[in-house]
Design a protein around this motif. Structure first.
Motif, PDB file in Angstrom:
ATOM      1  N   ARG A 178       0.854  -1.182   0.000  1.00  0.00           N
ATOM      2  CA  ARG A 178       0.000   0.000   0.000  1.00  0.00           C
ATOM      3  C   ARG A 178       0.892   1.235   0.000  1.00  0.00           C
ATOM      4  O   ARG A 178       1.752   1.398   0.881  1.00  0.00           O
ATOM      5  N   PRO A 179       0.747   2.136  -0.981  1.00  0.00           N
ATOM      6  CA  PRO A 179       1.586   3.336  -1.001  1.00  0.00           C
ATOM      7  C   PRO A 179       1.281   4.228   0.193  1.00  0.00           C
ATOM      8  O   PRO A 179       0.134   4.321   0.643  1.00  0.00           O
ATOM      9  N   LEU A 180       2.321   4.890   0.690  1.00  0.00           N
ATOM     10  CA  LEU A 180       2.169   5.751   1.859  1.00  0.00           C
ATOM     11  C   LEU A 180       2.202   7.237   1.510  1.00  0.00           C
ATOM     12  O   LEU A 180       2.096   8.082   2.405  1.00  0.00           O
ATOM     13  N   PRO A 269      11.913   1.760  -0.147  1.00  0.00           N
ATOM     14  CA  PRO A 269      11.913   1.337   1.256  1.00  0.00           C
ATOM     15  C   PRO A 269      10.495   1.044   1.722  1.00  0.00           C
ATOM     16  O   PRO A 269       9.538   1.696   1.289  1.00  0.00           O
ATOM     17  N   SER A 270      10.351   0.082   2.601  1.00  0.00           N
ATOM     18  CA  SER A 270       9.017  -0.312   3.050  1.00  0.00           C
ATOM     19  C   SER A 270       9.052  -0.824   4.479  1.00  0.00           C
ATOM     20  O   SER A 270      10.093  -1.239   4.986  1.00  0.00           O
ATOM     21  N   GLY A 271       7.896  -0.820   5.096  1.00  0.00           N
ATOM     22  CA  GLY A 271       7.694  -1.489   6.375  1.00  0.00           C
ATOM     23  C   GLY A 271       6.853  -2.721   6.122  1.00  0.00           C
ATOM     24  O   GLY A 271       5.913  -2.689   5.313  1.00  0.00           O
ATOM     25  N   ALA A 301       6.297   7.951   8.899  1.00  0.00           N
ATOM     26  CA  ALA A 301       7.102   8.890   9.680  1.00  0.00           C
ATOM     27  C   ALA A 301       8.590   8.613   9.534  1.00  0.00           C
ATOM     28  O   ALA A 301       9.417   9.518   9.692  1.00  0.00           O
ATOM     29  N   ASP A 302       8.938   7.368   9.211  1.00  0.00           N
ATOM     30  CA  ASP A 302      10.340   6.998   9.024  1.00  0.00           C
ATOM     31  C   ASP A 302      10.746   7.000   7.556  1.00  0.00           C
ATOM     32  O   ASP A 302      11.799   6.450   7.195  1.00  0.00           O
ATOM     33  N   GLY A 303       9.915   7.587   6.704  1.00  0.00           N
ATOM     34  CA  GLY A 303      10.284   7.757   5.309  1.00  0.00           C
ATOM     35  C   GLY A 303      10.032   6.563   4.408  1.00  0.00           C
ATOM     36  O   GLY A 303      10.533   6.532   3.275  1.00  0.00           O
ATOM     37  N   MET A 304       9.249   5.602   4.869  1.00  0.00           N
ATOM     38  CA  MET A 304       8.946   4.452   4.023  1.00  0.00           C
ATOM     39  C   MET A 304       7.948   4.842   2.927  1.00  0.00           C
ATOM     40  O   MET A 304       7.076   5.682   3.139  1.00  0.00           O
ATOM     41  N   ARG A 305       8.077   4.207   1.774  1.00  0.00           N
ATOM     42  CA  ARG A 305       7.177   4.509   0.653  1.00  0.00           C
ATOM     43  C   ARG A 305       5.993   3.563   0.580  1.00  0.00           C
ATOM     44  O   ARG A 305       4.963   3.905  -0.001  1.00  0.00           O
TER      45      ARG A 305
END
Length: 341
Positions: A178-180, A269-271, A301-305
């Motif tokens: 899912r895009p952030l 980058p992803s979570g 908040a940590d810059g993940m996309r």
């Protein structure tokens, strides 16, 4: 359906000896050790690159798999090295000590792209299946039994190799993302519930909740404290959340991992939400939405996309529909193949 009136030792038909790959394959065979972590990870990465897969394996992950307290590396792993000492193939069989409904043995292996087509993969499947049967017979658990492996759907040759060895597709999984960088869902306010950050004090309560939540999920078995602690190298505490009721009991959880070594291959980058669960009596009250919304905000908040997760396509809780409604889309898929015994 498995006939459990037949003793497990009879059903699994374990051989007395495990067939070792022959010398004609060009490799020297031995058990793996913890010192092989880097070399095995390098082999797996070469395979992932050749197969165009959007993830990579780290040495830390390999070592973590091998150092489980219940592992017997001398009998349950196999490494094949070329004349220069480079690891060109490997296989392992792993059991799950907490199994209570189905006793399982998981098998996996890799063959260097430059060494494929020589019969090494077939030999590894034969070795793995034979050792898995021995482990199942030795478990002493009079339960249905399963030998299982996972295959990425982008590598159909691997599935065909296992099918030739008697495995059959049984379950299908989708990897969703899912895009952030688009509006995130709001965190719903739910009476009698609060979402809090994960903490060490809550960890074992989360494990017990997970065992209860997934008791009605196909293929899921309880995790012992040792199993729970063993899969922690990529754990991201600041991206993990717990839902508590007014009495402080765990009613839901979202456990995340941070797989930075995957990001170059994926292109972003992803979570990754590794575990998400809600106790039955709280389902249908948007607890999963609250947890995922908290997770997405932590990732962003940590810059993940992207926020990512994996789901069984037949998940009984309707999770696939929840994820789709929140904007998750299928990125790729995998299949579990098994021999049911």
């Amino acid at each position: 359906m498995t006939d459990t009136t037949v003793p497990l030792a009879v059903r699994v038909a374990a051989p007395q000896e495990v067939p070792q790959p022959g010398p004609g394959l060009g490799l020297t065979w031995r058990p793996a050790t913890l010192d092989d972590g880097q070399a095995v990870a390098a082999l797996k990465v070469r395979c992932q690159e050749a197969d165009g897969l959007p993830y990579r394996t780290s040495a830390v992950e390999v070592v973590e798999e091998l150092e489980g307290e219940w592992r017997d590396l001398r009998h349950d792993t196999l490494v094949g090295t070329d004349p220069a000492g480079t690891v060109r193939a490997w296989a392992q069989v792993d059991t799950a000590p907490g199994d209570e409904r189905v006793v399982r043995a998981f098998v996996e292996g890799d063959v260097d792209p430059e060494w494929r087509g020589r019969g090494i993969g077939t030999a590894l499947v034969a070795w793995s299946q034979a050792r898995a049967r021995q482990l199942l017979a030795a478990s002493g658990k009079e339960l249905p039994a399963r030998i299982a492996t996972y295959g990425d759907d982008a590598t159909p040759d691997v599935a065909r190799l296992f099918e030739a060895g008697g495995f059959r597709p049984i379950r299908y999984y989708t990897h969703m993302r899912r895009p952030l960088d688009v509006p995130l869902p709001g965190i719903p306010q739910i009476d009698g519930l609060r979402v809090v950050p994960w903490s060490p004090e809550l960890d074992d309560a989360v494990r017990l909740a997970h065992n209860e939540v997934f008791a009605d999920h196909w293929g899921s078995e309880p995790r012992t404290p040792e199993q729970w602690r063993a899969a922690r190298s990529m754990f991201a505490p600041s991206w993990s959340f717990v839902a508590l009721d007014d009495a402080g009991h765990v009613v839901g959880y979202a456990v995340s991992g941070r797989y930075e070594h995957d990001w170059p291959a994926a292109g972003y980058p992803s979570g990754y939400t590794e575990l998400l669960g809600v106790r039955r009596e709280w389902r249908g009250r948007r607890v999963a939405v609250a947890l995922l919304a908290a997770v997405m905000r932590a990732y962003a908040a940590d810059g993940m996309r992207y926020a990512e997760l994996e789901v069984d396509t037949d998940n009984p809780s309707g999770a696939h529909g929840i994820y789709a409604a929140l904007g998750y889309e299928v990125a790729h898929s995998s299949t579990m193949l098994t021999i049911e015994l």
